[in-house]
Each structure stands twice: as C-alpha cells, then as structure tokens.
Design an enzyme around this catalytic site. Structure first.
Site, PDB file in Angstrom:
ATOM      1  N   CYS A  24       1.926  -1.765   4.883  1.00 26.15           N
ATOM      2  CA  CYS A  24       3.071  -2.693   4.907  1.00 26.15           C
ATOM      3  C   CYS A  24       4.402  -2.031   4.572  1.00 26.15           C
ATOM      4  O   CYS A  24       5.331  -2.035   5.391  1.00 26.15           O
ATOM      5  CB  CYS A  24       2.836  -3.834   3.920  1.00 26.15           C
ATOM      6  SG  CYS A  24       1.331  -4.777   4.193  1.00 26.15           S
ATOM      7  N   HIS A  37       9.174  -6.849   0.822  1.00 24.75           N
ATOM      8  CA  HIS A  37       8.253  -5.765   0.427  1.00 24.75           C
ATOM      9  C   HIS A  37       8.886  -4.376   0.474  1.00 24.75           C
ATOM     10  O   HIS A  37       8.195  -3.370   0.690  1.00 24.75           O
ATOM     11  CB  HIS A  37       6.986  -5.791   1.284  1.00 24.75           C
ATOM     12  CG  HIS A  37       5.768  -5.296   0.539  1.00 24.75           C
ATOM     13  ND1 HIS A  37       4.533  -5.146   1.125  1.00 24.75           N
ATOM     14  CD2 HIS A  37       5.607  -4.914  -0.764  1.00 24.75           C
ATOM     15  CE1 HIS A  37       3.658  -4.690   0.233  1.00 24.75           C
ATOM     16  NE2 HIS A  37       4.284  -4.544  -0.922  1.00 24.75           N
TER      17      HIS A  37
END
Length: 578
Positions: A70, A131
C-alpha cells in the site's frame, strides 16, 4: 464514405475535448485483485458499474503497480516516481505505516499531481484512505498530511483500515504479540517454576526480590498488552476532515455511503470549474465491511459484499457526472494499489482476500498477481470506447498523464518514471513508452521487465523470489505476507527468466536450452538495471524503524485533554444537516 465521416466527426470531437482541461476522477481500490471484476473475467461477482466504465473506455490488461504494498505503491502513484526515490521503501520487515503517530511519510520535497493541478487552478480533494503519513515533529504540524501535498480537501483515514479497527475481526499483530508477549511470559513462567523447585529441593537459595522482580516484569508485559489492545483502535482508527478528527474511533456504519456522498457533494460544489477528485477506497482491505443493503448478498461472503458495494459507489459517481452533464469532460481512472491479499484467511477458514485470476502470487510480492492490477480509463469522445491494450503500463503513469492534460509542466529538477498514457490510449502509438520497468520489493530490486521494441516478447527476470509457505501454496501463509530479504527469499543466479507474453502465469522459466538468446536477454536487462541504479540518490528512509514506531508526542486525539480519545462529530454533522 460513411466510415470517413464517422472518423472525421470522432476526431473533431476529440480535438474540441482536448482543447479544454478535463475534470479528473481517480478511483483507487485497496487490495482488489484483477480477477475480481466482471470486465476482467469474473463470472460470479456483480460489478456492472465498473464493467460499464470499461465498456465505455480503455481496459489495460498489463497495468502494473509500482510496488505490491500500500504505502510505497501510493507514493509512486502520487508522485510518478519509484518509491525508493522518495525514501518510501522500507529496508525493514514492515513496509507500511501501522500507527497514526509515526513520524515517517511522503516528504514535503516531493511533488504530487495534486500539487501540480492545484497550481493550474484545479479544486482538489482526496476522500478515503491516505496512508502516506501525517506529522513529523508534533501532533499538529501535518507535514505529511494530504493538505500539505496539494489537496484542498481531505475526508478519510490518515493511516489504513486494519482488522484491529473493527471489534471481533482479529488482529494483524497476532504474530508480534506471540513473539513479544507470549514467548517472554512463557520464559518467565518456566524460570519462576524452576527456581521454586530448586528452592524447595534446597539446591539454590533464591532471594525473594528476584521472585518479586520476575512477577513485576510479567505483570508489566501483560499490562502493556492490555493497554495496546484497548487503545490501539481509538488511537489509530479514526476519520478526519481536513485537519480535524471527526470520528474517533472510526464507525463502519454506512461508511461507504458517507464517503461517496461527500465525493458527490465535492463534484457538485465544483461543477463550474475544473476539479481533481481522488476517491481512495477503504474497500477491500480487511477489516471487511458493508452496509445492510449489501451484507450477505454476494456469492463470495464478506469480501464479495464489499466488492459489490464498491461497485455501487462507482455507479453513484457516474450518476452524478451524468446528472451534471460533466461526463464528456471528465477523465475517469479506476485501479487498485496492488493485487489481492491471498493470505487473508480467517481462523474459521473464511477467505477475506480476493482473486488475482490466472496470475501467481499476490499482495507483498512481485509475481504478476501482486502487481498486475485493473486499469480502466474513460473519457467519452477522446478515448475510443471498448479498446483493450496489452502493453506494460504503470500506476506511475497517472502523474504525467493528468499533469499534461491539466497544462502543468512536469518538474525538471527530478526524474519522473511515469509516462504520459494519452498517446497509447488514443492510438497514436502502439507500444508502451516503458521499455524497462523495475519491480521493487520494498527497498530491494526484485525483478525487471523488458518490452523490446522489435519483438512481441515481454521478458521478466527475478533476482530473488519469496519462499511460499507451506510448500506448494500460492502465498506466505505462515507469515501472512511475504518478506523481501534474508531467509524469507530464494536468490537466483542467473536470474529466473520468464517470457510473460507466452507464460503470463510464470510457471515455466526459460533456460539456455529453451531460449537461444537467454544470456543476451539477461545481459541487456542487467545493463538497464545498471543505468537505472546510477540515477538513484541517497535519501532519508521514511520507513525506517525510527519512522515507523509509535511516538506519543505525535498522537492525535479529538479530546483536548487527551484523556478520552472518543468523539463523533460525523454523527453531529449529519443531525445538523437533517
């Protein structure tokens, strides 16, 4: 004559569209497998809206994430650069941020496409998952926050969606807890029992202070575990609107509906001027969730429910664009940050990971299943509908593509690894502008892909591959994800070589006996690697252990006192609007 008139009309429409700066809607799923969508061959999951998007535009069948994890993948997506260039590639086992109070993140020196487009007068928003870090030195400097990287508006989660965020869904820290808590407690217990026996037999005199110290140590370890389990969720799983925490801990009740409604409102607010909307889904990363309208409705359990709810949300965005008559001046991009997490299986045996179709591996490794992701682009009248392109493209290509469309010059003080997709999408060229692509596993160069200009072959050479466990499995089930170095991988000398054009499943590596040009191909790829590595500069590692760990002075809390990090301003705002 009719064909000529149709072509002329299409070209005139395309030219008129190209003269205006399009709106840009970038839809990014989390951990979605290429085999999860109907337009990529799935027969049992219902994804009519994403399929409609593909039918009305171009479907890329060799679209590649710059990283199979990610955080580094999203860094590459935002900057158009390999994550190693920005320090967003870990040399440690952990390759993503797990705590909101970590100090690492996308450096302020990096230029995102949002920053470029904002400079061109675009309204910019990121809704959903970020993120890429939040703070550097204190809990309100917001140095890594989306608003510091070109976005005017942010509504979502600063870290990621984890099992620990949803009560009853387990923990991603199970292995760490076993290593750092249960094993030390077992050692302390055995030590105490041994000392008791030796004292009882009169063989050793053990001062009471030692017993007391060991008991205190055991109590402290248990106490820290209880605190961690109790506080992790509110301290790390929360929603923000711009710089303000609006819901702590995060509630999953109608979460998708709330976020997509906010995305629709952003489009409505900016219908009269160019806008960039990045809708970065929490779906389908675990913990899985869906509203009552979708729960239990799919043929693939909780995972399928989440996919189908995400597809519904795509339909809502398309509906708003049609309603406002913006569809013909809006480029839509749909993809996933990496492949499906095949190791996501619950203790009860429920599969909570998706399908990577025919491709080997998945999230956290560079087999095709980990990096080959959906890639769909639609812009009516500019991109011909129904095209399928099987050329290597990258999620880094979004950066130069949208920058060029917005009229923003690309930065000249740094290397941009992405390539403008429009010539390929519009048929002005038949080959990808990427002759070579480099596949990193965190900090480590794992593989290289070569698309020769004068050949139909697509070569992929692995310098190392992960050791799947148990043996014969399609993932690293014993560790939940595959790691990138040390005993977790097998090194290959000479590199493991595949012709992806003939063997997309990566089952049959070529050898000198089966490929006469074997050494020539490897030599060419090694020369490309040498040229590439010479362009890399040493930068601070944003995913070092020091930047990953929790720092109490960076912890954000919606309570001014910090004693009770609980609030629900989202619910209060909904009540006020009603």
């Amino acid at each position: 004559m009719r064909i000529r008139l149709v072509l002329l009309s299409f070209l005139s429409v395309a030219q008129s569209h190209a003269a205006t700066r399009p709106n840009l809607v970038l839809l990014l799923a989390d951990d979605l497998g290429i085999g999860d969508l109907g337009c990529y061959g799935n027969k049992t999951l219902r994804t009519p809206n994403i399929d409609r998007l593909a039918e009305g535009g171009v479907k890329l069948t060799q679209h590649l994430a710059a990283s199979p994890l990610c955080t580094p993948s999203r860094a590459a997506f935002m900057t158009g650069r390999y994550p190693i260039r920005s320090g967003m590639a870990s040399e440690f086992l952990v390759g993503v941020y797990l705590f909101s109070a970590s100090s690492g993140g996308l450096p302020t020196s990096e230029i995102t496409f949002a920053k470029l487009l904002k400079g061109q007068g675009y309204s910019t928003a990121l809704i959903g998952k970020w993120h890429l870090g939040t703070n550097c030195h204190n809990k309100s400097d917001f140095c890594h926050h989306p608003l510091s990287h070109g976005f005017d508006y942010f509504h979502g989660i600063p870290v990621t969606n984890l099992r620990d965020c949803k009560p009853g869904e387990g923990s991603v820290f199970t292995r760490a807890i076993r290593l750092l808590v249960f094993i030390p407690l077992q050692i302390i217990a055995v030590t105490l029992l041994t000392m008791v026996v030796l004292k009882y037999l009169g063989l050793v005199r053990v001062p009471p202070l030692i017993f007391f110290g060991l008991l205190c140590l055991a109590a402290m370890i248990l106490g820290l575990l209880v605190c961690f389990l109790h506080y992790f969720r509110p301290l790390n799983c929360f929603l923000m609107r711009n710089h303000e925490i609006t819901q702590q801990p995060l509630s999953y009740d109608n979460l998708m509906q709330r976020l997509v409604a906010d995305a629709a409102q952003f489009i409505r607010r900016n219908a009269e001027k160019p806008f960039l909307l990045v809708l970065s889904y929490l779906h389908v990363h675990t913990a899985l969730f869906s509203s009552k309208d979708f729960a239990g409705k799919s043929k693939h359990g909780a995972y399928g429910d989440a996919v189908e709810e995400m597809d519904w949300s795509v339909g809502q965005i398309l509906k708003v664009l049609d309603e406002l008559k913006l569809a013909n001046n809006t480029l839509i991009y749909f993809s996933s940050d990496q492949g499906a997490h095949v190791e996501e299986v619950t203790p009860k045996g429920e599969v909570h990971g998706g399908s990577n179709g025919i491709y080997k591996g998945g999230k956290a490794n560079n087999w095709e299943g980990g990096i080959r992701v959906p890639g769909i682009l639609r812009w009516p009248g500019v991109i011909q509908a129904g095209l399928e392109i099987d050329e290597p493209t990258s999620n880094m290509d979004v950066f130069p593509t949208v920058a060029t469309l917005a009229g923003a010059p690309l930065p000249e003080d740094r290397i941009i690894d992405g390539r403008d997709l429009m010539p390929l999408l519009q048929g002005k060229t038949q080959h990808s502008d990427h002759e070579f692509l480099f596949h990193y596993c965190n900090f480590y160069l794992n593989a290289v892909r070569w698309r020769p200009r004068n050949s139909t072959s697509i070569w992929k050479a692995f310098f190392f591959t992960p050791k799947f466990s148990p043996e014969g499995a399609n993932g690293c089930f014993s560790t939940h994800v595959c790691y990138c170095h040390g005993r977790s991988v097998s090194y290959h000398q000479p590199p493991l070589l595949f012709d992806i054009s003939k063997d997309p499943t990566e089952r049959n590596p070529v050898t000198p006996a089966t490929e006469p040009r074997f050494q020539e191909v490897l030599d060419t790829m090694q020369q490309a690697v040498d040229r590439h590595t010479k362009t890399l500069k040493a930068v601070p590692n944003q995913l070092s252990l020091g930047n990953l760990v929790w720092k109490p002075w960076l912890q954000m809390c919606c309570s001014p006192s910090g004693l009770s990090c609980q609030c629900d301003r989202e619910k209060q705002a909904r009540r006020a609007s009603h």
